[in-house]
Design an enzyme around this catalytic site. Structure first.
Site, PDB file in Angstrom:
ATOM      1  N   ALA A  60       0.865  -1.177   0.000  1.00 58.36           N
ATOM      2  CA  ALA A  60       0.000   0.000   0.000  1.00 58.36           C
ATOM      3  C   ALA A  60       0.904   1.229   0.000  1.00 58.36           C
ATOM      4  CB  ALA A  60      -0.879  -0.014   1.238  1.00 58.36           C
ATOM      5  N   GLY A 115       0.419  -5.151   0.520  1.00 58.07           N
ATOM      6  CA  GLY A 115      -0.715  -5.251  -0.401  1.00 58.07           C
ATOM      7  C   GLY A 115      -0.354  -5.948  -1.704  1.00 58.07           C
ATOM      8  N   GLU A 135      -0.648  -9.550  -0.927  1.00 52.52           N
ATOM      9  CA  GLU A 135      -2.093  -9.821  -0.786  1.00 52.52           C
ATOM     10  C   GLU A 135      -2.782  -9.854  -2.147  1.00 52.52           C
ATOM     11  OE1 GLU A 135      -2.300  -6.553   2.096  1.00 52.52           O
ATOM     12  OE2 GLU A 135      -3.421  -7.904   3.405  1.00 52.52           O
ATOM     13  N   GLU A 171       3.893  -5.407   7.418  1.00 52.51           N
ATOM     14  CA  GLU A 171       3.071  -4.409   8.110  1.00 52.51           C
ATOM     15  C   GLU A 171       3.438  -4.227   9.585  1.00 52.51           C
ATOM     16  OE1 GLU A 171       1.948  -6.665   6.001  1.00 52.51           O
ATOM     17  OE2 GLU A 171       0.606  -5.691   4.574  1.00 52.51           O
TER      18      GLU A 171
HETATM   19  N1  COA Z   1       4.586   3.216  -0.699  1.00 48.27           N
HETATM   20  C1  COA Z   1       5.018   4.397  -1.208  1.00 48.27           C
HETATM   21  N2  COA Z   1       6.222   4.534  -1.790  1.00 48.27           N
HETATM   22  C2  COA Z   1       7.021   3.451  -1.869  1.00 48.27           C
HETATM   23  C3  COA Z   1       6.631   2.199  -1.368  1.00 48.27           C
HETATM   24  C4  COA Z   1       5.342   2.100  -0.759  1.00 48.27           C
HETATM   25  N3  COA Z   1       4.875   0.949  -0.266  1.00 48.27           N
HETATM   26  N4  COA Z   1       7.618   1.304  -1.590  1.00 48.27           N
HETATM   27  C5  COA Z   1       8.601   1.983  -2.220  1.00 48.27           C
HETATM   28  N5  COA Z   1       8.242   3.286  -2.388  1.00 48.27           N
HETATM   29  C6  COA Z   1       9.013   4.357  -3.023  1.00 48.27           C
HETATM   30  C7  COA Z   1      10.200   4.783  -2.165  1.00 48.27           C
HETATM   31  O1  COA Z   1       9.779   5.724  -1.192  1.00 48.27           O
HETATM   32  C8  COA Z   1      11.126   5.380  -3.198  1.00 48.27           C
HETATM   33  O2  COA Z   1      10.670   6.667  -3.508  1.00 48.27           O
HETATM   34  P1  COA Z   1      11.768   7.881  -3.703  1.00 48.27           P
HETATM   35  O3  COA Z   1      12.554   7.455  -4.912  1.00 48.27           O
HETATM   36  O4  COA Z   1      10.924   9.089  -3.926  1.00 48.27           O
HETATM   37  O5  COA Z   1      12.587   7.911  -2.459  1.00 48.27           O
HETATM   38  C9  COA Z   1      10.880   4.498  -4.427  1.00 48.27           C
HETATM   39  O6  COA Z   1       9.632   3.845  -4.207  1.00 48.27           O
HETATM   40  C10 COA Z   1      11.941   3.434  -4.628  1.00 48.27           C
HETATM   41  O7  COA Z   1      12.062   2.690  -3.436  1.00 48.27           O
HETATM   42  P2  COA Z   1      13.448   2.473  -2.659  1.00 48.27           P
HETATM   43  O8  COA Z   1      13.141   2.236  -1.227  1.00 48.27           O
HETATM   44  O9  COA Z   1      14.399   3.563  -2.986  1.00 48.27           O
HETATM   45  O10 COA Z   1      13.949   1.145  -3.369  1.00 48.27           O
HETATM   46  P3  COA Z   1      14.888   0.028  -2.725  1.00 48.27           P
HETATM   47  O11 COA Z   1      15.262  -0.877  -3.839  1.00 48.27           O
HETATM   48  O12 COA Z   1      15.983   0.655  -1.955  1.00 48.27           O
HETATM   49  O13 COA Z   1      13.962  -0.762  -1.683  1.00 48.27           O
HETATM   50  C11 COA Z   1      11.926  -1.868  -0.958  1.00 48.27           C
HETATM   51  C12 COA Z   1      12.841  -1.495  -2.156  1.00 48.27           C
HETATM   52  C13 COA Z   1      10.678  -2.521  -1.542  1.00 48.27           C
HETATM   53  C14 COA Z   1      12.664  -2.868  -0.050  1.00 48.27           C
HETATM   54  C15 COA Z   1      11.583  -0.590  -0.168  1.00 48.27           C
HETATM   55  O14 COA Z   1      11.116   0.383  -1.084  1.00 48.27           O
HETATM   56  C16 COA Z   1      10.519  -0.791   0.863  1.00 48.27           C
HETATM   57  O15 COA Z   1      10.799  -1.333   1.913  1.00 48.27           O
HETATM   58  N6  COA Z   1       9.276  -0.340   0.587  1.00 48.27           N
HETATM   59  C17 COA Z   1       8.189  -0.431   1.506  1.00 48.27           C
HETATM   60  C18 COA Z   1       7.645  -1.837   1.498  1.00 48.27           C
HETATM   61  C19 COA Z   1       6.529  -1.966   2.511  1.00 48.27           C
HETATM   62  O16 COA Z   1       6.706  -1.821   3.694  1.00 48.27           O
HETATM   63  N7  COA Z   1       5.334  -2.277   1.991  1.00 48.27           N
HETATM   64  C20 COA Z   1       4.188  -2.553   2.801  1.00 48.27           C
HETATM   65  C21 COA Z   1       3.404  -1.350   3.057  1.00 48.27           C
HETATM   66  S1  COA Z   1       2.022  -1.826   4.085  1.00 48.27           S
END
Ligand code: COA
Length: 266
Positions: free
Chosen positions: A72, A117, A120, A140
């Site tokens: 999400a 999500g 999911e 989460e």
């Molecule tokens: N919601 C909003 N933005 C998100 C996102 C999410 N769930 N997941 C990634 N992004 C955005 C990041 O903020 C980043 O934006 P920016 O370039 O403006 O800083 C961009 O996507 C790229 O992500 P980044 O974190 O730089 O890539 P990464 O390869 O270093 O890491 C993940 C990838 C997936 C491990 C990491 O993005 C992450 O942990 N995301 C959240 C995952 C999460 O907790 N999802 C569940 C939500 S309930």
């Protein structure tokens, strides 16, 4: 006959070809995170696909080569209040339930991160294929929340209670290989072959009788929610229904006449 212009979406893309609908979550800058608007667009798209008799199978994927859906949209639910949080969860659950019970299979082509999500969404699909770089997880609890799009319900039903608890309580992601080992994905496919493999499976399904496919899915989905005895009753009832279809008669005739069956979905 009037032709209806295809709906234009901001966050997703929907294309149709050879009875297959391709739904792409297209927010690669945020790793295809599911904003509220994206969830609403998915609801509209799948509502239309459900009623589109030209479409027999849908394939859902994420844009780019890094993410299916990274969860999400975290930006949005930082400020969410309890009432809006419940509403958001119910909206997402309804969309994923629509995908699960679409009456036609949805294949998840998981091309990278499938977190929160995203995991999911993949679990709401009938069949899951993943590239080796895919990562699955329900992170989460690391954010002080719990899954809100039925992750606590679908994950234990797919991988069993113990492994689901491990993923839900640690929040740690697992590799595609581990997801395959525990039955969370059906196959691991090389990145360049992911869509071709999804299409090959879709074509096999499309060659079968539409109502038989629909009722087989319904028997599984409804049957998993009730006791085995009640599930068997649902199966027998749907078996009775397919016995009365024109396609069942056509299949029998085609076999006797040694020709391919021409299914009509009736
Ligand atoms: N919601 C909003 N933005 C998100 C996102 C999410 N769930 N997941 C990634 N992004 C955005 C990041 O903020 C980043 O934006 P920016 O370039 O403006 O800083 C961009 O996507 C790229 O992500 P980044 O974190 O730089 O890539 P990464 O390869 O270093 O890491 C993940 C990838 C997936 C491990 C990491 O993005 C992450 O942990 N995301 C959240 C995952 C999460 O907790 N999802 C569940 C939500 S309930």
């Amino acid at each position: 006959m009037s032709s209806v212009a295809p709906v234009q979406y901001e966050n997703i893309r929907v294309e149709k070809k050879n009875q297959i609908a391709y739904v792409t979550i297209a927010r690669p800058k945020v790793l295809n995170a599911l904003s509220i608007a994206t969830v609403d667009e998915l609801r509209q798209a799948f509502h239309d696909l459900k009623n589109d008799s030209e479409v027999r199978v849908a394939i859902i994927t994420g844009e780019g080569d890094k993410a299916f859906v990274a969860g999400a949209d975290i930006q949005e639910f930082l400020a969410i209040n309890p009432v809006a949080g419940k509403e958001y969860s119910r909206r997402g659950q309804a969309v994923f339930e629509l995908i699960e019970n679409l009456g036609k299979p949805v294949i998840a082509a998981i091309n990278g991160f499938a977190l929160g999500g995203g995991c999911e969404l993949a679990m709401a699909c009938a069949i899951r294929l993943a590239t080796p770089n895919a990562k699955f997880g329900q992170p989460e609890v690391k954010l002080g929340i719990i899954p809100g799009f039925n992750g606590t319900q679908r994950l234990p039903r797919i991988v069993g209670r113990g492994l689901a608890m491990h993923m839900l309580l640690t929040g740690d992601p697992i590799s595609a290989e581990e997801a395959y080992r525990i039955g969370l994905v059906n196959e691991i496919v090389a990145p360049g072959e992911l869509m071709a493999r999804a299409e090959a499976i879709a074509k096999k399904i499309i060659a079968n009788a539409p109502l038989a496919v629909r009722f087989a899915m319904e028997a599984v989905n409804k049957g998993l929610e009730v006791s085995t005895e009640e599930g068997a009753f649902i199966e027998a009832t749907l078996f009775g229904v397919v016995c009365a279809t024109e396609d069942k008669v056509e299949r029998t005739r085609a076999t006797l006449e040694k020709r391919p069956a021409q299914f009509k979905g009736k």
